[in-house]
Write a protein that holds these residues in place. Structure first.
Motif, mmCIF file in Angstrom:
data_model
loop_
_atom_site.group_PDB
_atom_site.id
_atom_site.type_symbol
_atom_site.label_atom_id
_atom_site.label_comp_id
_atom_site.label_asym_id
_atom_site.label_seq_id
_atom_site.Cartn_x
_atom_site.Cartn_y
_atom_site.Cartn_z
ATOM 1 N N LEU A 1 -6.378 3.969 10.537
ATOM 2 C CA LEU A 1 -5.268 3.628 12.200
ATOM 3 C C LEU A 1 -6.140 3.249 12.878
ATOM 4 N N SER A 2 -7.195 3.456 13.403
ATOM 5 C CA SER A 2 -8.242 3.615 14.117
ATOM 6 C C SER A 2 -7.873 1.685 14.382
ATOM 7 N N ALA A 3 -8.011 1.148 13.216
ATOM 8 C CA ALA A 3 -8.964 -0.044 12.910
ATOM 9 C C ALA A 3 -7.610 -1.041 13.221
ATOM 10 N N VAL A 4 -6.444 -0.554 12.547
ATOM 11 C CA VAL A 4 -4.964 -0.855 12.335
ATOM 12 C C VAL A 4 -4.636 -0.884 13.060
ATOM 13 N N PRO A 5 -3.264 -1.479 13.871
ATOM 14 C CA PRO A 5 -2.504 -0.831 15.251
ATOM 15 C C PRO A 5 -1.232 -0.305 13.959
ATOM 16 N N GLY A 6 -0.742 -1.267 13.224
ATOM 17 C CA GLY A 6 0.312 -2.025 12.276
ATOM 18 C C GLY A 6 0.163 -0.667 11.182
ATOM 19 N N ALA A 7 -0.622 0.564 10.947
ATOM 20 C CA ALA A 7 -1.097 1.561 9.857
ATOM 21 C C ALA A 7 -0.208 3.257 10.303
ATOM 22 N N LEU B 1 -10.090 -2.167 4.297
ATOM 23 C CA LEU B 1 -9.805 -1.955 5.129
ATOM 24 C C LEU B 1 -8.491 -4.299 4.709
ATOM 25 N N PRO B 2 -9.365 -4.977 4.472
ATOM 26 C CA PRO B 2 -8.693 -6.006 4.565
ATOM 27 C C PRO B 2 -7.133 -5.508 3.324
ATOM 28 N N PHE B 3 -7.174 -5.319 3.213
ATOM 29 C CA PHE B 3 -6.051 -4.571 2.435
ATOM 30 C C PHE B 3 -4.646 -4.531 3.654
ATOM 31 N N VAL B 4 -5.440 -3.390 3.657
ATOM 32 C CA VAL B 4 -4.399 -2.360 5.090
ATOM 33 C C VAL B 4 -4.229 -3.870 5.948
ATOM 34 N N GLU B 5 -5.568 -4.759 6.544
ATOM 35 C CA GLU B 5 -4.708 -5.216 7.443
ATOM 36 C C GLU B 5 -3.834 -6.551 6.984
ATOM 37 N N ALA B 6 -3.953 -6.669 6.187
ATOM 38 C CA ALA B 6 -3.203 -7.708 5.388
ATOM 39 C C ALA B 6 -1.611 -7.747 4.940
ATOM 40 N N ALA C 1 -7.400 3.323 -3.743
ATOM 41 C CA ALA C 1 -8.790 3.677 -3.402
ATOM 42 C C ALA C 1 -10.130 5.010 -3.271
ATOM 43 N N VAL C 2 -10.797 4.995 -4.696
ATOM 44 C CA VAL C 2 -11.178 6.572 -4.768
ATOM 45 C C VAL C 2 -13.072 5.986 -4.200
ATOM 46 N N GLU C 3 -13.194 7.118 -3.870
ATOM 47 C CA GLU C 3 -14.912 7.027 -4.047
ATOM 48 C C GLU C 3 -15.177 8.418 -4.882
ATOM 49 N N ILE C 4 -16.318 7.939 -5.440
ATOM 50 C CA ILE C 4 -17.126 8.454 -7.208
ATOM 51 C C ILE C 4 -18.513 8.463 -6.600
ATOM 52 N N ALA D 1 -0.149 -4.671 6.847
ATOM 53 C CA ALA D 1 0.496 -4.489 8.128
ATOM 54 C C ALA D 1 0.719 -5.681 8.927
ATOM 55 N N GLU D 2 -0.038 -6.961 7.729
ATOM 56 C CA GLU D 2 0.020 -8.193 8.918
ATOM 57 C C GLU D 2 1.528 -8.989 8.007
ATOM 58 N N ARG D 3 1.528 -9.034 7.211
ATOM 59 C CA ARG D 3 2.568 -9.248 5.964
ATOM 60 C C ARG D 3 4.067 -8.698 6.159
ATOM 61 N N GLN D 4 3.607 -7.118 5.998
ATOM 62 C CA GLN D 4 4.909 -6.824 6.329
ATOM 63 C C GLN D 4 5.690 -5.797 7.790
ATOM 64 N N GLY D 5 4.551 -5.918 8.608
ATOM 65 C CA GLY D 5 4.858 -4.647 9.260
ATOM 66 C C GLY D 5 4.257 -3.658 9.654
ATOM 67 N N GLU D 6 3.932 -2.920 9.257
ATOM 68 C CA GLU D 6 3.298 -1.628 9.138
ATOM 69 C C GLU D 6 2.924 -1.868 7.730
ATOM 70 N N CYS D 7 1.726 -0.585 7.983
ATOM 71 C CA CYS D 7 0.680 -0.453 5.859
ATOM 72 C C CYS D 7 0.831 1.455 5.721
ATOM 73 N N ARG D 8 1.116 1.576 5.122
ATOM 74 C CA ARG D 8 1.404 2.535 4.714
ATOM 75 C C ARG D 8 0.284 3.550 3.697
ATOM 76 N N ILE D 9 -0.244 4.888 4.445
ATOM 77 C CA ILE D 9 -1.470 5.079 3.772
ATOM 78 C C ILE D 9 -1.670 6.893 3.658
ATOM 79 N N LEU D 10 -2.018 7.009 2.495
ATOM 80 C CA LEU D 10 -2.014 8.321 1.897
ATOM 81 C C LEU D 10 -3.315 8.910 1.514
#
Length: 291
Positions: A141-147, A111-116, A249-252, A118-127
């Motif tokens: 998406l719920s936590a970061v409006p720019g994602a 989440l911190p990386f997604v937030e940063a 980011a992967v769950e293990i 989105a703030e820096r680039q105006g969006e964060c694209r997630i797969l």
């Protein structure tokens, strides 16, 4: 049978709890409350404030049937048809893994990386690979409006469920569903590639808890002979879809940290973070390319 259940809320809750207790259900008080509240349309507050509240025959029959399903081993959230995840209510279907609190670790980790981003680039694209109910993508998406996110799954049933969840949560405008076998039909580049892949060794599936083995979709559990097959695919193919300074980011599984780290290291990734779940087990690894 339904006619043996009391038709007032307080006694009904006690009777439901007693039936589950006698059947040896692990958490009878919680499961009884969830079932009674869901099928009677009542709340915990009403049960306390108005224990004499009448419950209709249709609701009693539904509660009776749900209790029998729970006693037969079906997980309570499968019976209810939804699960809470990271503060969101997500519908489930037969082809979706039931999202669990351990996976919230992945959301919190990235989440911190997604937030940063989105703030820096105006969006964060997630797969979100193997999106299932959409849990990881929709929580971010719920936590970061720019994602914005693309949820990938091999199952059309799962994608239909994920899209329904996105719509119910008001996130459909930022969520796209893509039917694909891993990266097969993926295009574009993403700042974050996230996955809770199947990581149970094929030979261990039969040893899982009944609730997992019998009700979670097999393809969402089986990670191949050693449980590591999906990580090899992700490590080998992700670079073509990862933004220059993106993260994976992967769950293990809790014993897989070294093996998964080695797989990604061999593919040119460095470990950028390791996170434990609430039980203190290794649960999430984050990688960056070209460390």
């Amino acid at each position: 049978m339904a006619d043996t259940l009391p038709d007032t809320l307080g006694p009904l809750l006690r009777a439901a709890r007693q039936r589950l207790t006698e059947a040896g259900v692990t958490d009878p008080a919680l499961d009884a409350r969830l079932i009674v509240e869901h099928f009677s349309g009542t709340t915990r507050t009403q049960a306390i404030a108005d224990p004499g509240r009448k419950v209709g025959l249709d609701a009693l029959a539904a509660i009776d049937a749900a209790l029998e399903r729970r006693i037969s081993g079906e997980p309570v959230h499968r019976i209810l048809g939804y699960r809470e995840f990271h503060g969101l209510r997500l519908s489930l279907s037969p082809e979706t893994l039931e999202p669990r609190p351990d996976t919230e670790t992945l959301v919190e980790a990235v989440l911190p990386f997604v937030e940063a981003t989105a703030e820096r680039q105006g969006e964060c694209r997630i797969l979100d690979l193997g999106t299932g109910s959409g849990a990881i993508a929709l929580a971010l998406l719920s936590a970061v409006p720019g994602a914005i996110a693309t949820g990938v799954d091999i199952s059309q049933d799962a994608l239909t469920t994920a899209m329904r969840n996105a719509g119910d949560l008001g996130l459909a405008g930022r969520f796209k569903a893509l039917q694909s076998d891993w990266f097969e039909k993926v295009s574009g580049r993403y700042h974050v590639i996230a996955a809770n892949p199947p990581y149970i060794p094929s030979g261990d599936i039969e040893n899982l808890q009944d609730e997992v083995r019998d009700f979670d979709p097999r393809h969402a559990l089986d990670g191949g002979v050693d449980g590591l097959s999906p990580y090899r695919i992700i490590a080998a193919e992700a670079a073509a879809f990862l933004d220059l300074k993106g993260r994976i980011a992967v769950e293990i599984g809790h014993t897989q940290r070294n093996e998964v780290t080695d797989i990604f290291s061999t593919a040119g990734y460095g470990l950028a973070g390791m996170f434990r779940d609430l039980g203190g087990n290794d649960r999430v690894l984050i990688f960056e390319h070209g460390f």
